[in-house]
Write a protein that holds these residues in place. Structure first.
Motif, PDB file in Angstrom:
ATOM      1  N   GLU A   5      -3.440 -11.487   1.199  1.00 44.91           N
ATOM      2  CA  GLU A   5      -3.301 -10.132   0.712  1.00 44.91           C
ATOM      3  C   GLU A   5      -3.619  -9.514  -0.557  1.00 44.91           C
TER       4      GLU A   5
ATOM      5  N   THR B  56       8.483  -8.138   7.480  1.00 45.39           N
ATOM      6  CA  THR B  56       7.965  -6.332   7.872  1.00 45.39           C
ATOM      7  C   THR B  56       8.070  -5.442   6.727  1.00 45.39           C
ATOM      8  N   GLU B  57       7.398  -4.701   6.710  1.00 51.01           N
ATOM      9  CA  GLU B  57       7.414  -3.252   5.542  1.00 51.01           C
ATOM     10  C   GLU B  57       8.281  -2.853   5.298  1.00 51.01           C
TER      11      GLU B  57
ATOM     12  N   ALA C 181       8.913  -5.744   2.807  1.00 51.93           N
ATOM     13  CA  ALA C 181       7.904  -6.119   1.519  1.00 51.93           C
ATOM     14  C   ALA C 181       7.965  -4.811   0.780  1.00 51.93           C
ATOM     15  N   VAL C 182       8.838  -3.990   0.740  1.00 50.05           N
ATOM     16  CA  VAL C 182       9.899  -3.200  -0.523  1.00 50.05           C
ATOM     17  C   VAL C 182      10.541  -4.005  -1.056  1.00 50.05           C
TER      18      VAL C 182
ATOM     19  N   CYS D 279      -1.328  -8.752  -2.609  1.00 49.77           N
ATOM     20  CA  CYS D 279      -0.094  -8.516  -2.803  1.00 49.77           C
ATOM     21  C   CYS D 279       0.951  -8.191  -1.801  1.00 49.77           C
ATOM     22  N   ILE D 280       2.415  -7.944  -2.031  1.00 48.17           N
ATOM     23  CA  ILE D 280       2.533  -8.312  -0.976  1.00 48.17           C
ATOM     24  C   ILE D 280       2.731  -6.939  -0.302  1.00 48.17           C
ATOM     25  N   ARG D 281       2.613  -6.939   1.115  1.00 43.05           N
ATOM     26  CA  ARG D 281       3.095  -6.063   2.039  1.00 43.05           C
ATOM     27  C   ARG D 281       2.759  -6.035   3.010  1.00 43.05           C
ATOM     28  N   GLU D 282       3.176  -5.021   4.556  1.00 48.14           N
ATOM     29  CA  GLU D 282       4.405  -6.145   6.254  1.00 48.14           C
ATOM     30  C   GLU D 282       2.920  -6.746   6.535  1.00 48.14           C
ATOM     31  N   CYS D 283       2.386  -7.921   7.331  1.00 47.59           N
ATOM     32  CA  CYS D 283       1.287  -8.955   8.056  1.00 47.59           C
ATOM     33  C   CYS D 283       2.492  -9.721   8.271  1.00 47.59           C
TER      34      CYS D 283
ATOM     35  N   LYS E 262       8.498  -4.663  -9.927  1.00 47.83           N
ATOM     36  CA  LYS E 262       7.789  -3.521 -10.336  1.00 47.83           C
ATOM     37  C   LYS E 262       8.940  -3.293 -11.723  1.00 47.83           C
TER      38      LYS E 262
ATOM     39  N   ASN F 282       9.070  -5.706  -3.448  1.00 45.21           N
ATOM     40  CA  ASN F 282       7.712  -5.383  -4.347  1.00 45.21           C
ATOM     41  C   ASN F 282       9.017  -4.532  -5.098  1.00 45.21           C
TER      42      ASN F 282
END
Length: 341
Positions: free
Chosen positions: A267, A232-233, A236-237, A269-273, A244, A240
């Motif tokens: 992707e 989920t988003e 992922a936040v 990167c790490i993101r919602e998927c 960072k 990340n």
């Protein structure tokens, strides 16, 4: 590399038959991946190795009571099914035994007739495609008449079915537990949060393909079965944010590892998927996301020990397993754990 390179000799009595009580009292073998140095601790000490800002990633998939005992409608013959993957609607991929009784068109009843199934097809590898019919909620029926699909090497009866679930499990769909998480208690998770460690969740529904033996001698020729994952988003936040800030992302279990590395590879990167993964991680693989791994001790010559070897180094891994046997650690699903940093 060869499959036989990942063999080690394990005395039968070191295969854990029952879960540790309390969960976090199991032993923890800690490895420094750079030096191979090993430390002997208990799992509740894992908090000492986590730093504020790190992100611990857990697989929140929940095991289905996926073992069903059915009766063939026309002959009364008994057949056992193990649900593997939900396809769509009321269709499921399953193992059947004995398979000769589960040909396309065969119909079965389960429980007191509250669940029925027809075999639609025989899939590659011999799995069956089933279509279920019922009244009410499928998962509630499964909870009543299904049984927990414990690994074949566990021969003792499990008295509390929840002991084969992680305390944070919530997304139903696995055919086996992501067992690295079995060591966590709600209290330990709270201690970890209180230290300022982020806790994120991925979902990967564990299929039995992960545990099937590698039948080729050259591991590069092995092919994994697909498993469904989602991120989920919100989670992922969290992952990340750790990256960072230069903090570590530590996966709990090979399933969390495979999910993160699949997303990082596909992707960039790490993101919602969400999607299906058949990623096979073995020595030579370049990790995109992972900085640490919590994992149990795995079967000889399995894809799981190959994954650990890819992350910690082959020599380090095989030496750690040798030491674990010498020190009488408990192995496999209900056994002890490793922390690789």
């Amino acid at each position: 590399m060869k499959t036989s390179d990942f063999y080690y000799d394990l005395p039968q009595e070191l295969i854990a038959q029952t879960p540790m009580e309390p969960r976090d009292a199991s032993r923890l073998l800690v490895m420094d991946r750079k030096t191979g140095e090993l430390s002997h601790r208990h799992f509740y000490d894992v908090v000492d190795y986590l730093e504020p800002g790190d992100c611990l990633v857990l697989n929140d998939s929940r095991v289905l009571p996926a073992r069903l005992f059915g009766v063939k409608e026309d002959t009364g013959a008994h057949v056992e099914f193990l649900l593997l993957t939900h396809r769509e609607g009321d269709d499921w991929e399953a193992l059947a035994g004995p398979g000769r009784r589960a040909k396309p068109g065969a119909r079965f009843t389960f429980g007191e007739g509250e669940l029925r199934a027809e075999v639609l097809d025989v899939l590659e590898g011999g799995n069956r495609l089933l279509r279920f019919s019922y009244e009410g909620n499928f998962y509630e029926i499964l909870d009543r008449i299904g049984t927990m699909p414990l690994p074949h090497y566990i021969t003792e009866e499990l008295k509390d079915q929840e002991r084969y679930q992680n305390v944070y499990s919530r997304e139903r769909g696995s055919a086996a537990a992501p067992t690295a998480g079995l060591h966590f208690t709600p209290e330990l998770l709270e201690r970890i949060r209180a230290k300022g460690v982020r806790i994120a969740f991925v979902t990967l529904h564990v299929g039995l393909g992960t545990f099937r033996p590698v039948k080729v001698e050259n591991i590069a020729e092995h092919r994994m079965h697909s498993e469904h994952y989602a991120l989920t988003e919100e989670n992922a936040v969290l992952i990340n944010a750790a990256k960072k800030e230069g903090k570590r992302v530590i996966a709990v279990g090979t399933t969390s590892c495979r999910t993160l590395e699949t997303i990082g590879t596909r992707e960039g990167c790490i993101r919602e998927c969400s999607g299906w993964t058949d990623i096979f991680i073995c020595p030579g693989y370049t990790f995109k996301v992972l900085d640490g791994l919590v994992t149990n001790f795995h079967l000889p010559e399995s894809t799981l020990i190959m994954l650990v070897s890819a992350f910690a180094g082959y020599e380090n891994t095989m030496n750690a397993y040798k030491v674990a046997v010498q020190e009488r650690y408990r192995f496999f699903s209900f056994g002890d754990a490793m922390l690789l940093l």
